[in-house]
Design a protein around this motif. Structure first.
Motif, PDB file in Angstrom:
ATOM      1  N   LEU A   2     -51.992 -23.968 -29.384  1.00  0.00           N
ATOM      2  CA  LEU A   2     -50.811 -24.785 -29.683  1.00  0.00           C
ATOM      3  C   LEU A   2     -50.408 -25.709 -28.545  1.00  0.00           C
ATOM      4  O   LEU A   2     -49.600 -26.618 -28.738  1.00  0.00           O
ATOM      5  CB  LEU A   2     -49.623 -23.881 -30.015  1.00  0.00           C
ATOM      6  CG  LEU A   2     -49.726 -23.049 -31.279  1.00  0.00           C
ATOM      7  CD1 LEU A   2     -48.580 -22.054 -31.345  1.00  0.00           C
ATOM      8  CD2 LEU A   2     -49.743 -23.945 -32.504  1.00  0.00           C
ATOM      9  N   GLY A   3     -50.946 -25.449 -27.364  1.00  0.00           N
ATOM     10  CA  GLY A   3     -50.487 -26.202 -26.199  1.00  0.00           C
ATOM     11  C   GLY A   3     -49.058 -25.818 -25.850  1.00  0.00           C
ATOM     12  O   GLY A   3     -48.267 -26.639 -25.414  1.00  0.00           O
ATOM     13  N   ALA A   4     -48.745 -24.553 -26.078  1.00  0.00           N
ATOM     14  CA  ALA A   4     -47.396 -24.031 -25.839  1.00  0.00           C
ATOM     15  C   ALA A   4     -47.484 -22.875 -24.850  1.00  0.00           C
ATOM     16  O   ALA A   4     -48.560 -22.560 -24.348  1.00  0.00           O
ATOM     17  CB  ALA A   4     -46.790 -23.560 -27.166  1.00  0.00           C
ATOM     18  N   THR A   5     -46.360 -22.269 -24.621  1.00  0.00           N
ATOM     19  CA  THR A   5     -46.318 -21.097 -23.741  1.00  0.00           C
ATOM     20  C   THR A   5     -46.112 -19.846 -24.585  1.00  0.00           C
ATOM     21  O   THR A   5     -45.609 -19.926 -25.714  1.00  0.00           O
ATOM     22  CB  THR A   5     -45.154 -21.212 -22.745  1.00  0.00           C
ATOM     23  OG1 THR A   5     -43.924 -21.218 -23.483  1.00  0.00           O
ATOM     24  CG2 THR A   5     -45.265 -22.473 -21.901  1.00  0.00           C
ATOM     25  N   PRO A   6     -46.460 -18.688 -24.044  1.00  0.00           N
ATOM     26  CA  PRO A   6     -46.135 -17.452 -24.746  1.00  0.00           C
ATOM     27  C   PRO A   6     -44.629 -17.332 -25.011  1.00  0.00           C
ATOM     28  O   PRO A   6     -44.218 -16.787 -26.037  1.00  0.00           O
ATOM     29  CB  PRO A   6     -46.633 -16.363 -23.799  1.00  0.00           C
ATOM     30  CG  PRO A   6     -47.778 -17.007 -23.078  1.00  0.00           C
ATOM     31  CD  PRO A   6     -47.312 -18.432 -22.871  1.00  0.00           C
ATOM     32  N   ALA A   7     -43.805 -17.880 -24.126  1.00  0.00           N
ATOM     33  CA  ALA A   7     -42.348 -17.841 -24.334  1.00  0.00           C
ATOM     34  C   ALA A   7     -41.955 -18.589 -25.606  1.00  0.00           C
ATOM     35  O   ALA A   7     -41.043 -18.170 -26.321  1.00  0.00           O
ATOM     36  CB  ALA A   7     -41.629 -18.427 -23.128  1.00  0.00           C
TER      37      ALA A   7
ATOM     38  N   ILE B  49     -39.971 -18.356 -31.246  1.00  0.00           N
ATOM     39  CA  ILE B  49     -40.028 -18.576 -32.700  1.00  0.00           C
ATOM     40  C   ILE B  49     -40.148 -17.254 -33.449  1.00  0.00           C
ATOM     41  O   ILE B  49     -39.745 -17.159 -34.610  1.00  0.00           O
ATOM     42  CB  ILE B  49     -41.123 -19.584 -33.116  1.00  0.00           C
ATOM     43  CG1 ILE B  49     -42.512 -19.096 -32.778  1.00  0.00           C
ATOM     44  CG2 ILE B  49     -40.843 -20.962 -32.524  1.00  0.00           C
ATOM     45  CD1 ILE B  49     -43.631 -19.991 -33.292  1.00  0.00           C
ATOM     46  N   GLY B  50     -40.644 -16.235 -32.769  1.00  0.00           N
ATOM     47  CA  GLY B  50     -40.634 -14.892 -33.354  1.00  0.00           C
ATOM     48  C   GLY B  50     -39.216 -14.345 -33.425  1.00  0.00           C
ATOM     49  O   GLY B  50     -38.812 -13.772 -34.436  1.00  0.00           O
TER      50      GLY B  50
ATOM     51  N   ARG C 270     -46.042 -26.791 -36.455  1.00  0.00           N
ATOM     52  CA  ARG C 270     -45.011 -27.673 -37.028  1.00  0.00           C
ATOM     53  C   ARG C 270     -43.708 -27.520 -36.239  1.00  0.00           C
ATOM     54  O   ARG C 270     -43.048 -28.508 -35.919  1.00  0.00           O
ATOM     55  CB  ARG C 270     -44.805 -27.347 -38.512  1.00  0.00           C
ATOM     56  CG  ARG C 270     -43.685 -28.111 -39.163  1.00  0.00           C
ATOM     57  CD  ARG C 270     -43.954 -29.618 -39.196  1.00  0.00           C
ATOM     58  NE  ARG C 270     -42.828 -30.285 -39.820  1.00  0.00           N
ATOM     59  CZ  ARG C 270     -42.194 -31.343 -39.290  1.00  0.00           C
ATOM     60  NH1 ARG C 270     -42.631 -31.895 -38.187  1.00  0.00           N
ATOM     61  NH2 ARG C 270     -41.166 -31.875 -39.897  1.00  0.00           N
ATOM     62  N   ALA C 271     -43.354 -26.284 -35.906  1.00  0.00           N
ATOM     63  CA  ALA C 271     -42.148 -26.059 -35.107  1.00  0.00           C
ATOM     64  C   ALA C 271     -42.290 -26.726 -33.744  1.00  0.00           C
ATOM     65  O   ALA C 271     -41.347 -27.342 -33.240  1.00  0.00           O
ATOM     66  CB  ALA C 271     -41.874 -24.568 -34.955  1.00  0.00           C
ATOM     67  N   ARG C 272     -43.464 -26.625 -33.183  1.00  0.00           N
ATOM     68  CA  ARG C 272     -43.717 -27.246 -31.867  1.00  0.00           C
ATOM     69  C   ARG C 272     -43.526 -28.762 -31.935  1.00  0.00           C
ATOM     70  O   ARG C 272     -42.947 -29.366 -31.029  1.00  0.00           O
ATOM     71  CB  ARG C 272     -45.134 -26.891 -31.415  1.00  0.00           C
ATOM     72  CG  ARG C 272     -45.612 -27.614 -30.179  1.00  0.00           C
ATOM     73  CD  ARG C 272     -45.037 -26.985 -28.913  1.00  0.00           C
ATOM     74  NE  ARG C 272     -45.157 -27.879 -27.783  1.00  0.00           N
ATOM     75  CZ  ARG C 272     -46.208 -27.976 -26.986  1.00  0.00           C
ATOM     76  NH1 ARG C 272     -47.252 -27.208 -27.173  1.00  0.00           N
ATOM     77  NH2 ARG C 272     -46.211 -28.823 -25.990  1.00  0.00           N
TER      78      ARG C 272
END
Length: 112
Positions: A27-32, A37-38, A65-67
């Motif tokens: 996703l190119g995101a962080t675990p945080a 989103i969880g 999509r959220a990202r």
């Protein structure tokens, strides 16, 4: 998928094949971000026997999509709500189309 072919699960969009680290990388995101989103209940990852979060391809599409929305400046909680509503709308439109198709089928009129 057959019982003798466990690799058949890899074609299953709902199979939790991705670890948190790999999902974040994709996703190119962080675990945080995934944890956030969880917590907002957008996605609920399954847990491995060791308790680690595991994500499916379907969940990654939802998270992506959220990202997108978060990257555009939408707060995480609002982005999650938007994605949930988009998903509900898509499902309602699909059901409406199925019902429309079912009612559009010509009926036979019996001669009495």
């Amino acid at each position: 998928m057959t019982a003798g072919n466990p690799l058949g699960r890899l074609d299953d969009d709902d199979y939790p094949a991705y670890t948190m680290g790999r999902a974040a990388e994709i996703l190119g995101a962080t675990p945080a971000f995934l944890r956030a989103i969880g917590e907002a209940r957008l996605i609920t990852p399954l847990r491995s026997e060791g308790g680690h979060r595991r994500y499916s391809r379907y969940q990654l599409r939802i998270a992506a999509r959220a990202r997108e929305l978060v990257d555009q400046g939408t707060p995480v909680e609002a982005a999650c709500r938007i994605v949930i509503l988009e998903d509900q709308l898509e499902e309602a439109l699909r059901i409406n189309e199925e019902l429309r198709d079912a009612h559009a089928t010509p009926r036979r009129i019996s001669d009495s």
